[in-house]
Scaffold this motif. Sequence first.
Motif: not given
Length: 598
Positions: A85, A87-88, A92, A96, A120, A123-124, A128
């Motif tokens: 998370a 890197y969101h 990320g 996106r 979202d 990309s998560g 992960d």
Amino acid sequence: MMRIVSILLVLLLVSLVSAQEGGTAKPPTLSEEHLARIRAETESLKKEQENAPKTLTEAHARLEQTLSAEELAKIDAMPSEDGMALYHFSLGLNIRNGWGLWKGGPLAQHMRELGFTHPDDMSGVILDTFWCKRHGKDFRLEERVAKYKEYWDATKKAEEEKEKRVEESKAAIRNMMMGLRFEKRDVPVVPIPISRGMNVRFMCPFRDGVFLCGYCQGSMSEGPDITGGQYFDPADNSVHIEPQYDDGVRRGFCYDRAERRRRKMKPGEDFYIQGWYFDLADGEIHWIRLPEVNDVYAAVVVGGRAWFAGMTDGKAVLVGIGNEDRIVVPLPQEDEIPDLGFDGESLLAIYLKTIHRLDNETWTLVHSGDIVLPRSGLPPQRFGNLIFFRDEGQREMRKRLWWLSMGEKLHLHLLDRNTGLFKPIVSNDPGGQVAHLIGPAGWEETSSYCVTSKGDLWACVAGGSYLLRRSTEGEYSFAVAEGSIRVADDQADPNETNQSLYISGVTALPDNTLLLVGYTGLYRLKGDELVQELAFVAQDSRGKALGRGNWRPNTVLALDERSYFIGTCSWRGPYLLRKGDGGQWTVQSPGRGDPVVW
């Protein structure tokens, strides 16, 4: 795009600091060196937009090719995929934007085929499962699809329920309209030159001028913690409202960033109220200073006397100043500075859980119990067995109106809940169950209220779009809703329903006529007849008309038949309106004079 990446990287840093210091989950922090590497890597990914991966497998391969050995080592050292998370807003974000997830590119189409619908989420999942690949773990794609589907189904259901409840509430309001008579007519149009000024909470005639209570923002930007009305149930990780409250009360304690702990707030850290005087003789506003009080935190005029509470040499002090004398009265409690309010002609001192009344320099305990009372920027007021409070929300938003009903059954009511029109919807947030109020935008906001001699409560809510009345029997009716004296339905004529009646300030006159003020003008309401006296046009320094959100008056005084004094919130300053001998209205935005010593 790089500008967006840079901004979001800064926001990432801020959010990480807030998470660590606010007591929430604590993901790993990023050093400056680490951030520099991520910036370089996102730039590298950005250059490959024309050759974006088309499948999850290709995405993983591209990440392994692009990320540095140091970054891959950090991912390999993460104990769980939760660390991804971090890197969101960096990798990320680039995934996106750069890999076409928002534009519906090949990778987005592939992720949709797998069952993921939102960029979202996509990309998560990519990040992960990249951790899973590096650690030899199963991707659990079906489980992830089911989790996101459950979330979006619940979101859709909540939105549908929200729309349904809003329509039901509007229908109920339509049946609760008072049916006022209001006829639009030509009235004097007064340009209001908007300027920076005081944030007014209360004002009244005093010493041949006007006494003003000015709101001052304290040093704690986050505001106080919730200290009453809610409890946590460890059995199901849910948050519940205690039965004697309508909602949680924020008061008394705060999280100290410097000390990294929760502690009792010091006087004025959330906000404080100071006394000011508008001198009609010189047309200026003067800050009031007192020899007996070094730091004033609360002020009000009650019974012909101006009262100031504050600190001097570490001790709580209360001073009352009349036209010809001054008195110093020991406060009933020395452990905190009270909010000052009134009960008719008597002064009230409101503490965390107790209320005292002053009569002939003697304090009487009015209330004591376990209920935490809201801090009130407007002076708390008692009418019969009800004591009203209007809290300060956060940063000029969500100022809510409460009242404590005393007697056999103590209860702290909240206006938006008490109407019964907008019942909360409970959602499962990461922090537990949270109740969200469903209703018109800004419904929780009360900009102004008053109580007539008959005991009727009048309140301006939702940015002045609604003016409602609560009778002494607890029945509600609406004088204005959605800016009109009638609520539109499918067959309504928009010219009739769009009346632009935005009323954000209300004052009860001795004969129970209401003096009303708002962005659109000045009005009087007597019985069932609403009459406009003046129309306003808010303007900037160049004479350009400003929108409704730029000027919201919240208090109004009729000084005489030819002049009004209007206070505002959001640091827009008070204004003096005067009618000249020729019938023309002039507006004065009072300047700031030198402090005066009383």
